[in-house]
Design a protein around this motif. Sequence first.
Motif, PDB file in Angstrom:
ATOM      1  N   SER A 268       4.403  63.619  67.942  1.00 31.61           N
ATOM      2  CA  SER A 268       3.088  64.091  66.984  1.00 31.61           C
ATOM      3  C   SER A 268       2.223  64.896  67.434  1.00 31.61           C
ATOM      4  O   SER A 268       1.836  64.954  68.548  1.00 31.61           O
ATOM      5  CB  SER A 268       2.394  62.649  66.556  1.00 31.61           C
ATOM      6  OG  SER A 268       1.468  62.659  66.201  1.00 31.61           O
ATOM      7  N   VAL A 269       1.853  65.924  66.349  1.00 33.99           N
ATOM      8  CA  VAL A 269       0.916  66.858  66.881  1.00 33.99           C
ATOM      9  C   VAL A 269      -0.554  66.108  67.444  1.00 33.99           C
ATOM     10  O   VAL A 269      -0.997  66.653  68.276  1.00 33.99           O
ATOM     11  CB  VAL A 269       0.536  67.768  65.566  1.00 33.99           C
ATOM     12  CG1 VAL A 269      -0.567  68.801  66.128  1.00 33.99           C
ATOM     13  CG2 VAL A 269       1.986  68.667  65.196  1.00 33.99           C
ATOM     14  N   THR A 270      -0.913  65.080  66.608  1.00 27.79           N
ATOM     15  CA  THR A 270      -2.269  64.499  66.933  1.00 27.79           C
ATOM     16  C   THR A 270      -1.861  63.588  68.343  1.00 27.79           C
ATOM     17  O   THR A 270      -2.956  63.357  68.951  1.00 27.79           O
ATOM     18  CB  THR A 270      -2.595  63.496  65.929  1.00 27.79           C
ATOM     19  OG1 THR A 270      -1.693  63.096  65.530  1.00 27.79           O
ATOM     20  CG2 THR A 270      -3.194  64.549  64.925  1.00 27.79           C
ATOM     21  N   LEU A 271      -0.761  63.161  68.389  1.00 23.75           N
ATOM     22  CA  LEU A 271      -0.563  62.032  69.535  1.00 23.75           C
ATOM     23  C   LEU A 271      -0.267  62.583  70.864  1.00 23.75           C
ATOM     24  O   LEU A 271      -0.529  61.986  71.820  1.00 23.75           O
ATOM     25  CB  LEU A 271       0.453  60.865  69.357  1.00 23.75           C
ATOM     26  CG  LEU A 271      -0.068  59.900  68.124  1.00 23.75           C
ATOM     27  CD1 LEU A 271       0.879  59.022  67.648  1.00 23.75           C
ATOM     28  CD2 LEU A 271      -1.425  59.279  68.431  1.00 23.75           C
ATOM     29  N   ALA A 272       0.552  63.716  70.936  1.00 28.20           N
ATOM     30  CA  ALA A 272       1.067  64.347  72.025  1.00 28.20           C
ATOM     31  C   ALA A 272      -0.003  64.638  73.043  1.00 28.20           C
ATOM     32  O   ALA A 272       0.228  64.333  74.146  1.00 28.20           O
ATOM     33  CB  ALA A 272       2.132  65.418  71.605  1.00 28.20           C
ATOM     34  N   PRO A 273      -1.003  65.515  72.944  1.00 28.18           N
ATOM     35  CA  PRO A 273      -2.039  65.462  73.621  1.00 28.18           C
ATOM     36  C   PRO A 273      -2.414  64.248  74.490  1.00 28.18           C
ATOM     37  O   PRO A 273      -2.883  64.343  75.660  1.00 28.18           O
ATOM     38  CB  PRO A 273      -3.238  66.553  73.025  1.00 28.18           C
ATOM     39  CG  PRO A 273      -2.532  66.745  71.713  1.00 28.18           C
ATOM     40  CD  PRO A 273      -1.550  65.741  71.527  1.00 28.18           C
ATOM     41  N   TRP A 274      -2.570  63.063  73.760  1.00 26.60           N
ATOM     42  CA  TRP A 274      -2.864  62.021  74.339  1.00 26.60           C
ATOM     43  C   TRP A 274      -1.703  61.252  75.364  1.00 26.60           C
ATOM     44  O   TRP A 274      -2.282  60.724  76.126  1.00 26.60           O
ATOM     45  CB  TRP A 274      -3.564  60.940  73.298  1.00 26.60           C
ATOM     46  CG  TRP A 274      -4.664  61.531  72.616  1.00 26.60           C
ATOM     47  CD1 TRP A 274      -4.871  61.984  71.499  1.00 26.60           C
ATOM     48  CD2 TRP A 274      -5.852  61.640  73.233  1.00 26.60           C
ATOM     49  NE1 TRP A 274      -6.237  62.573  71.280  1.00 26.60           N
ATOM     50  CE2 TRP A 274      -6.784  62.198  72.321  1.00 26.60           C
ATOM     51  CE3 TRP A 274      -6.748  61.193  74.493  1.00 26.60           C
ATOM     52  CZ2 TRP A 274      -8.196  62.520  72.354  1.00 26.60           C
ATOM     53  CZ3 TRP A 274      -7.738  61.703  74.676  1.00 26.60           C
ATOM     54  CH2 TRP A 274      -8.696  62.036  73.763  1.00 26.60           C
ATOM     55  N   ALA A 275      -0.635  61.384  74.977  1.00 23.91           N
ATOM     56  CA  ALA A 275       0.376  60.981  75.659  1.00 23.91           C
ATOM     57  C   ALA A 275       0.445  61.628  77.017  1.00 23.91           C
ATOM     58  O   ALA A 275       0.692  60.898  77.838  1.00 23.91           O
ATOM     59  CB  ALA A 275       1.802  61.516  74.845  1.00 23.91           C
ATOM     60  N   ILE A 276       0.360  62.883  77.091  1.00 15.77           N
ATOM     61  CA  ILE A 276       0.213  63.588  78.543  1.00 15.77           C
ATOM     62  C   ILE A 276      -0.994  63.140  79.284  1.00 15.77           C
ATOM     63  O   ILE A 276      -0.799  62.896  80.459  1.00 15.77           O
ATOM     64  CB  ILE A 276       0.321  64.904  78.619  1.00 15.77           C
ATOM     65  CG1 ILE A 276      -0.827  65.706  77.595  1.00 15.77           C
ATOM     66  CG2 ILE A 276       1.558  65.514  77.886  1.00 15.77           C
ATOM     67  CD1 ILE A 276      -0.739  67.054  77.764  1.00 15.77           C
ATOM     68  N   VAL A 277      -2.084  62.626  78.418  1.00 13.12           N
ATOM     69  CA  VAL A 277      -3.425  62.418  79.296  1.00 13.12           C
ATOM     70  C   VAL A 277      -2.867  60.989  79.642  1.00 13.12           C
ATOM     71  O   VAL A 277      -3.147  60.504  80.969  1.00 13.12           O
ATOM     72  CB  VAL A 277      -4.474  62.084  78.274  1.00 13.12           C
ATOM     73  CG1 VAL A 277      -5.789  61.258  78.867  1.00 13.12           C
ATOM     74  CG2 VAL A 277      -4.901  63.592  77.969  1.00 13.12           C
ATOM     75  N   ILE A 278      -2.431  60.123  78.882  1.00 15.72           N
ATOM     76  CA  ILE A 278      -1.855  58.731  79.396  1.00 15.72           C
ATOM     77  C   ILE A 278      -1.138  58.577  80.494  1.00 15.72           C
ATOM     78  O   ILE A 278      -1.097  57.956  81.669  1.00 15.72           O
ATOM     79  CB  ILE A 278      -1.251  57.963  78.252  1.00 15.72           C
ATOM     80  CG1 ILE A 278      -2.422  57.509  77.152  1.00 15.72           C
ATOM     81  CG2 ILE A 278      -0.554  56.458  78.811  1.00 15.72           C
ATOM     82  CD1 ILE A 278      -1.759  56.972  75.843  1.00 15.72           C
TER      83      ILE A 278
END
Lengths: 457, 320
Positions: free
Chosen positions: B180-190
């Motif tokens: 997901s475009v919105t979730l992927a940046p947060w996935a790598i942060v997690i």
Amino acid sequence: MPCGRNKNLREEIFMLKDGLRIAAGVGLAAGIVGASSLATAQDKEITLCWAAWDPANALVELSKDFTAATGIGMKYEFVPWPNFADRMLNELNSGGKLCDLMIGDSQWLGGSAENGHYVKLNEFFDKEGISMNDFLPATVYAYSTWPKGTPNYWALPAMGDALGWVYRKDWFTMPELREEFKKQFGRDLTPPTTWKELKEVASFFQGREIDGKTVYGAAIFTERGSEGITMGVTSALYPWGFRYQNPDRPYEMQSYVNSDGAAEALDFYKDLYECCTPPGYTDAYMSANLDAFKSGQVALMMNWFAFFPGLYKDPVVGGDKIGFMVNPAATTEASTLGGQGISVVAYSDKKEEALQYIKWFAQSEVQKKWWSLGGYSCHVAVLLDPNFASTAPFAADFLKAMSGVKDFWQEPAYAELLLAMQKRMHDYIVADEGTAAQALDLLIEDWTETFEDEGKL
Amino acid sequence: MTTPSTLDKVADRAARATPDSVARRIGGLSDKAVAWLFIAPTITLLLAINIFPLIWTVYLSFTNYKANRSARGFQWIGTRNYERVLNDSDIWHTLQVTAHFVVWTMSIQVILGFGLAWLLNRQFKGHSFWTTLILLPMMLSPAVVGNFWTFLYQPQIGLFNYVIGFFAGIDASSFEMLGSVTLAPWAIVIVDTWMWTPYLMLICLAGLRSIPDYIYEAAEVDRASAWRQFWSITVPMVLPFLMLAVLFRAIENFKMFDLVVELTSGGPGSVTELASINLKREAFEKWRTGYSSAFAIILFVTVFGAANIYVKALNRVKQR
């Protein structure tokens, strides 16, 4: 008898010394012979570089005959597909001597010829009587020639390949599914021959329960890192009549790359991705598709013909359960080209031995065995044999696919061109940025910049 | 144990064993010369594998050199590469993605790392066990972490999706962390937070343990509240440690590559394409050596400049 004892002792010592001398001599001789035979063995050993996949195993098997016939040993450097281009192009660009023979991708040909990585084979072919007429013209054009279509040969067609499809024949023959499909679409549930039909079939299976398991429509290429999404998208673009450039004015891309047909094809591929792929299918290439199909997740799978022999033998989804088909048509019939030619690396110290391999490999009998072991021969003695179509359930489709293959740019700057397309296609299809027309316009901008840098525009 | 007399004997023996010619030559060297003799190999290595490549990169950044076309030669093109890099919207996009990644990973890791260190500093029963357990993620290889988080994020079988789905009452396969475009940046942060919070925690723990008890005892005598003690003693005394840890991690995350490549390859589209991933593609996949050298120099100057400002701030904090 002390004197006699001393004499005996002296003789024994002399004998011992002689024995040691002889032993040392024999040892030394053996060492020299051993070392020289080792050196000979090492000299007579060539390294072949290719991707790590099913056909590579078949080639290992086949090449045992070469060693038996010539005494030249074979070593292999097989690299998994996602790293293959990176690894091997680094090797070539650095003038490395690791590989004597390279089975490199067709797109590398321009760069490898212009940068002097490959040995030009014309003279050798003439001397050894190897005729390019013995190989399918489409494969000679794609795998051997640079500049394209000219009689300048840098490789021998080694492994023909194209993008094809497999489907779950056992699901297609389930009476209740056939009945429901007919009710829904007004036609029989048969292997799709057009992209429109393919999408109907894929949407029909999407989210359906079969044998207590949720299944999905189609496994298609969406990979971002190497070449995946480009190979997938082009298999839709080509049937919609996509062309890279004006045939009369090379590198003129406006209204070719971004034609209406190209935009329609791109939209179609995006729709297929959104409607009919398994959840999370955002970065899938060959292996991911194989996994999805073999685990019974999808009804249809896009992949290279090279994998089809292995899939047919698969104990779970192979045999009667699997069907094969050529890439569907849209406004025309066309397939994305895969496959490779075999070249002699210019930096090799064992070019003579490597050329011997090519001479051996070009023989029709060897090519026949190559096909029987699971490799895809490009030799007319194999492909134009009247019985060829019946030799494997996917043979006829392969022949049909190879008659209409199209390839990506084979320019020396192919990597730049490929990565630009990877980005623009993934941005549009997976990340949902902009429109198809915008994605293609941006692609033309990227490619124009590359060709300007190359001095071709 | 070696006693001084034994050492003397060894030195005497070594002196006697040294050939006269060698002894005469060494005997003539000053202390400074001997010191140079010792550090010369290191300096030579440093120049060969660090300084020379840097200077060479600066030089290449002003040319149109392509490493895969070295036979073609190259030309001096002045600042053209720098102009192109700075006017390239894709480059600015990757810098934004990198900034998002660095700022959020650092912010979250500072809070969590300090919190964990503060808890572990309480010397409860089994705190050593928990410290070891918490440190485990940072001992793993980024490639391994990237791979197994790819499975955890898998929409159909992933544990992460299952847990979120279970607690949020939604279908686990209804969202895609990596697709997901919105979730992927947060996935790598997690994932980065999971892996590197222990590092921040470890440094903070060292800082906390370095605060002498008598300072707190004096504060108690002055009837300072726990809150006041925290803000006036704990935070200022741990801050230099924390800032140092943030410096190390921020530099690392600015050039983050392996973990994110394993997780997303920079996708979907280009939403997680960090500057380092773009740089690698330009340099070693597209082979635009001159252009990528200019980009590398810009990144280097940016990190070097920011780190220098940061170190000055750190020194000011230490002097307080």
